[in-house]
Design an enzyme around this catalytic site. Sequence first.
Site, PDB file in Angstrom:
ATOM      1  N   ASN A 363       1.712  -0.163 -14.907  1.00  0.00           N
ATOM      2  CA  ASN A 363       2.262   0.552 -14.044  1.00  0.00           C
ATOM      3  C   ASN A 363       1.595   0.779 -13.145  1.00  0.00           C
ATOM      4  OD1 ASN A 363       4.915   2.105 -12.999  1.00  0.00           O
ATOM      5  ND2 ASN A 363       2.577   3.704 -12.719  1.00  0.00           N
ATOM      6  N   GLU A 364       1.536   0.477 -11.281  1.00  0.00           N
ATOM      7  CA  GLU A 364       1.159   0.191 -10.715  1.00  0.00           C
ATOM      8  C   GLU A 364      -0.873   0.293 -10.886  1.00  0.00           C
ATOM      9  OE1 GLU A 364       2.071   3.886  -8.771  1.00  0.00           O
ATOM     10  OE2 GLU A 364       4.249   3.140  -8.293  1.00  0.00           O
ATOM     11  N   ASN A 419       8.211  -0.708  -7.457  1.00  0.00           N
ATOM     12  CA  ASN A 419       8.109   1.029  -7.731  1.00  0.00           C
ATOM     13  C   ASN A 419       7.885   1.571  -6.438  1.00  0.00           C
ATOM     14  OD1 ASN A 419       7.639   1.191 -10.261  1.00  0.00           O
ATOM     15  ND2 ASN A 419       5.352   2.801 -10.206  1.00  0.00           N
ATOM     16  N   TYR A 425       7.278   9.898   0.681  1.00  0.00           N
ATOM     17  CA  TYR A 425       6.134   9.432   0.428  1.00  0.00           C
ATOM     18  C   TYR A 425       5.631   9.020   1.794  1.00  0.00           C
ATOM     19  CZ  TYR A 425       5.217  10.644  -4.147  1.00  0.00           C
ATOM     20  OH  TYR A 425       4.878  11.629  -5.680  1.00  0.00           O
ATOM     21  N   TRP A 499      13.376   7.489 -10.561  1.00  0.00           N
ATOM     22  CA  TRP A 499      11.979   8.472 -10.925  1.00  0.00           C
ATOM     23  C   TRP A 499      12.491   9.348 -10.377  1.00  0.00           C
ATOM     24  CZ3 TRP A 499       8.533   7.123 -14.600  1.00  0.00           C
ATOM     25  CH2 TRP A 499       6.883   7.874 -13.969  1.00  0.00           C
ATOM     26  N   LYS A 520      10.565  15.165  -8.842  1.00  0.00           N
ATOM     27  CA  LYS A 520      11.166  14.661  -8.241  1.00  0.00           C
ATOM     28  C   LYS A 520      12.979  14.448  -9.556  1.00  0.00           C
ATOM     29  CE  LYS A 520       8.381  11.369  -5.914  1.00  0.00           C
ATOM     30  NZ  LYS A 520       6.855  12.238  -6.202  1.00  0.00           N
TER      31      LYS A 520
HETATM   32  C1  GCB Z   1       4.014   6.073  -9.177  1.00  0.00           C
HETATM   33  C2  GCB Z   1       4.244   6.438 -10.726  1.00  0.00           C
HETATM   34  C3  GCB Z   1       4.920   7.930 -10.945  1.00  0.00           C
HETATM   35  C4  GCB Z   1       4.532   9.068 -10.627  1.00  0.00           C
HETATM   36  C5  GCB Z   1       5.671   8.363  -8.981  1.00  0.00           C
HETATM   37  C6  GCB Z   1       5.047   9.924  -8.260  1.00  0.00           C
HETATM   38  O1  GCB Z   1       4.987   5.084  -9.074  1.00  0.00           O
HETATM   39  O2  GCB Z   1       4.110   5.673 -11.349  1.00  0.00           O
HETATM   40  O3  GCB Z   1       4.001   8.599 -12.189  1.00  0.00           O
HETATM   41  O4  GCB Z   1       5.162  10.071 -10.672  1.00  0.00           O
HETATM   42  O5  GCB Z   1       4.941   7.517  -8.575  1.00  0.00           O
HETATM   43  O6  GCB Z   1       6.610  10.702  -8.879  1.00  0.00           O
HETATM   44  O7  GCB Z   1       5.011   9.862  -7.268  1.00  0.00           O
END
Ligand code: GCB
Length: 728
Positions: A363-364, A419, A425, A499, A520
């Site tokens: 992931n990322e 993602n 953001y 998310w 979130k």
């Molecule tokens: C992401 C991550 C996750 C974070 C999310 C966020 O891309 O994979 O673990 O919680 O962003 O809320 O910033």
Amino acid sequence: MRKITTLTEGWRFLKAAIPVDTAMAYAAQGEAVTLPHTWNAVDGQDGGNDYHRGSCWYVRELTAEETAGERLFLEFGGAAMSCDVFLNGEQLCRHEGGYSAFRVELSGKLAEKNVLAVCVSNEDNTTAYPQKADFTFYGGLYRAVKLIAVPAEHFELLKDGTPGIKVTPVVDLEKKTATVTVETWHNAASVDITVNGETKTVERCAEFVIENVHLWDGVEDPFLYTATARLASGDEISTRFGCRVFRCNPEKGFFLNGRSYPLRGVSRHQDLKGKGNALSYADHAADMAIIRELGANTLRLAHYQHAQEFYDLCDENGIVVWAEIPYITKHMTEGRQNTLDQMRELITQCYNHPCIAVWGLSNEITAASAVNEELLENHRALNELCHRMDPTRLTTMADVFMLEIESPILEIPDINSYNLYFGWYLGELEQTDEFFDEYHAKYPERVIGFSEYGADANPAFHSSHPEKGDYTEEYQALYHEHMLRMIEQRPYLWATHVWNLFDFAADGRDEGGKHGENQKGLVTFDRSMRKDAFYLYKAAWNKTEPFVHLCGKRYLNRCEAETEIKVYSNQPEVRLYVDDTLIGSQSGKTVFHFRIPLLGEHLIRAEAEGCGDTMVIRHVSKPDESYIFNKAAASVTNWFDAGEIDPSCFSINDTLGEIRQHPQAGAIVNAMMAKGASERGDVADAVKDNPALQRMMGRMTMLSLLKQGGADEESIKQLNRVLHGIKK
Ligand code: GCB
């Protein structure tokens, strides 16, 4: 006969990094705890990024009797993050990785009275994942510990926490049959394997054909078969399995059992307010009930191996799952072996779950590491491991937004996912649409999905002019309305996962009026409150329970003369009553808008076929300050919303790209940004060298860039004055 005892009671907890002898000697002084347990239930959720990360001890007496000929094992469902197990002072094993199960043998080592001492550590290190991520790394024995007694001839228990039985159903949809291969591991001469009423005695493996197979068919009909294996000694194990066919098409997305089955759902972390990750079965089941209410048909179980009982719940409820290991954010040179160990354990322990469709490699991972040969090699090794252990499933990866779509890493997994947080953001909502359109046009033969998207909302905050960064429930709802439409228009997205379903602990966070929480979630951390956005998805996805939801119930005090009433419903027609008078009826889909004059206090009622919802709102003369999180930013927005800008001149409402095309205006913002960059160092270099990021920033308005960079009201006004002096 297999005897299983869950070791819930009788543990003493010592929050100290001490040698085993000391832990045993002082056990009686330790805190009495029951399992599951984490030592970070409070400090891991209250912000400050200061939760206890270190070694702690769990000690208890063990009075297991060893019957002649029996073998004894201990099973740990999860010990976060690393664990050393001692019996009577002797070390039996070490396990690294906080989210997969492991077992250790006790046979021949038990005295009359025994002390079991378990050292668990969530200290940071450079070898085991996760080390850098946006969630709390709770420490503890947070899943069950079991004592398992088996006869001398028994099924394998040690290798990677294996269930001892592996079931591979291969379905022929045309013939309506499934060929089911059952493999077992044991130390006996033969085994009796039973599937669907038929028993075969074999050395190790047997094949069965199920005619007129009853498919595991997603949320509508998640039918489960059982395979049972039995040895002459009486040791018996069984596992459930499901017969289904998964497939992905780059143009049409996901297919289940030959029909298009768009995967639309949410992600979940295993944690809960006040409990950390030490959840009971009832907690897991309550989460699943919320997922079913929402109407999701898929879950991304992020960012690590979840509890076996939760994968079981997904099997039973027909939820298609993305399962993954915590290879996240930052690649560690010394962590390669750990990624392979965790993946091997995940696949070994979860192979039989019909719910799992894909294995997530990482992931990322490029968020804080470069795409170099070492990173690529680690991914290739993981990908090959998955294919070798499980040719029946696809591999995938969750890519960070700034990863170039041309990057070679995207070619490693079978299918990909991004993602993206445009509209939260950074950037604007529409950039998500553009991103996928660009990707799909450039790589029409590749399967792409949307693995994360979301916006934080604190249900205390409200606005009639919601905007990015205000943490209001209304902005989160608007954000998701956009994303829902975006997704519905792009059927090629093989899976989409909000998310997140629930707010969760990230002790390093301090924002949006809360400490230590990522907000979130569509539902609050304690599960007590469903935010408006929850009902948006419920309206779109839940086909079985007619409902209507009035948005803005918590937005009681409003100071406008006319206000918007928004309704989410899965019904085609909605009627709105104000103080018992019908004011309108609308036909549509999912989102219904009404506007009403606001005079005093009003009772609002929405009705649709067989369902209704009510709320009270009232007119107030001044904005309710308690609804506003970022008071400084709110005043900047209001000032610029007031229409003082001459469109024939440049202003901060123009995009960076537009401004840069003009020599004078461009020079001004470039100089300003260079100054900011030299102050920020590394991060700025990463932006400068990343064409995707550059393109994305070019599409953002100067105002949103400035606000994102934390600029204050005065400097925003100052730049606007300068830009305004330049004719377009
Ligand atoms: C992401 C991550 C996750 C974070 C999310 C966020 O891309 O994979 O673990 O919680 O962003 O809320 O910033």
